[in-house]
Design an enzyme around this catalytic site. Sequence first.
Site, PDB file in Angstrom:
ATOM      1  CB  ALA A  75      -0.903  -0.004   1.230  1.00  0.00           C
ATOM      2  CE  LYS A  76       6.166   0.333  -2.763  1.00  0.00           C
ATOM      3  NZ  LYS A  76       5.461  -0.832  -3.331  1.00  0.00           N
TER       4      LYS A  76
END
Lengths: 253, 253
Positions: A75-76
């Site tokens: 997802a960063k």
Amino acid sequence: MDVDIDKIPKHLLRFEYPIFEFNKAIIDATHQYVVAYKPNMAFYEANGLKGWKSLEKTIKYLNKNYPEVFTIADAKRGDIGNTSSMYAKAFLKDLDFDSITVAPYMGKDSVEPFLNFEDKFTILLALTSNEGAFDFQTLSTQDSPLYKKVLETSKTWNYAHRLMYVVGATKAEYFKEIRSIVPNNFLLVPGVGAQGGSLQEVCKYGLNKDIGLLINSSRGIIYASSESDFSEKAAVEAKKLQLEMKQILENHF
Amino acid sequence: MDVDIDKIPKHLLRFEYPIFEFNKAIIDATHQYVVAYKPNMAFYEANGLKGWKSLEKTIKYLNKNYPEVFTIADAKRGDIGNTSSMYAKAFLKDLDFDSITVAPYMGKDSVEPFLNFEDKFTILLALTSNEGAFDFQTLSTQDSPLYKKVLETSKTWNYAHRLMYVVGATKAEYFKEIRSIVPNNFLLVPGVGAQGGSLQEVCKYGLNKDIGLLINSSRGIIYASSESDFSEKAAVEAKKLQLEMKQILENHF
């Protein structure tokens, strides 16, 4: 699991949730060769509500049928504290992923809400596999490049034992120094295969006493075939990588 | 629009999409005082499918009823090229936001897929409003702190005229230097109000010939009341900030 609806076999499009059907077949065919699955959030969000639903169904399927396999929400994310708490809730509690990838730019208070989750891991971007990694990550700060600062600083945070780091396989020459800073943490290593990184090189410098490496291969496995045999071909590719890894481990330990 | 389902007035919970109903009321009551709305993705993802649906309904409502108001997907995304392309598609094309916030850590090829969208803006994190900003963003690189490198380097990217930057109001003393690097770009400024930033200070150094500032106030407006008068109270707070801004602009131009 960077699953692009335009790249999956056409016969799956008749299902209500084609991406989930694709994932399910890939998981069933490859689970004996893998230690982790990493759905990439962008590919689900790009399909709106149906994408989000496919994501929910995929993680539920994994947790129910293969609870021993590690799961990574790629997802960063990373934002101010109250916002990071919401992302942490969404991915680590509600969806019940084992871990999530997080960007370090906003610093300690943007990462801690993820680290607060017991029995979960936060995978911090350190040195990524793409060309843009050289824009900022390798810039020299006073005493060391930025990515090393990220490693050194994050080691001092609360619950740092729940940290892993993203280190790209295309940066194999950096692994030795990285291991001198974080000898015990697991490294999530993208870039083997399609992006040109060498598994041998990565293992040479990256392995630790617990193995300590999660080698990522995405497109090389899931898109091994675009026909109805896609899951068998994915299994062949997964097995190939697993055997290569096994041989390296047998020589190493 | 950091809308926490636990903080909105209880009478809204009887609706199928309480967060959307909340947003709709806030938008109708405040639109004459605002230039932009910024839904914060974490708060929608934390509500799963219903959250995503509320987000869709909110942006559709804005684009249909108030097309002149600028919209910002506060997502802080950033990933390798093919993944950033998917996020760009999701937020700038499918959901049709005017802009999105993006984290710079992964460099040029992680940001360009957003910049490729014509008539859209990419709002890059430069110097954020939280304490963790001092962990990495203000580190000295060879010739200047990291956040300045982010400004300087990103100016050279393709379609850099579509860039805006996040600069926290809590860092008002930095605005003068930031303006010397990016005199023309708009700055998205969180941190006025709840986080303690001063609007006067921010404007003193941050205004440019186009005004050039998007001042963010979130919790101070949307949670002005938790009773049935929440939207009227939100309008009062929005108007207060708008008048303060108006007075500053009259003195400035």
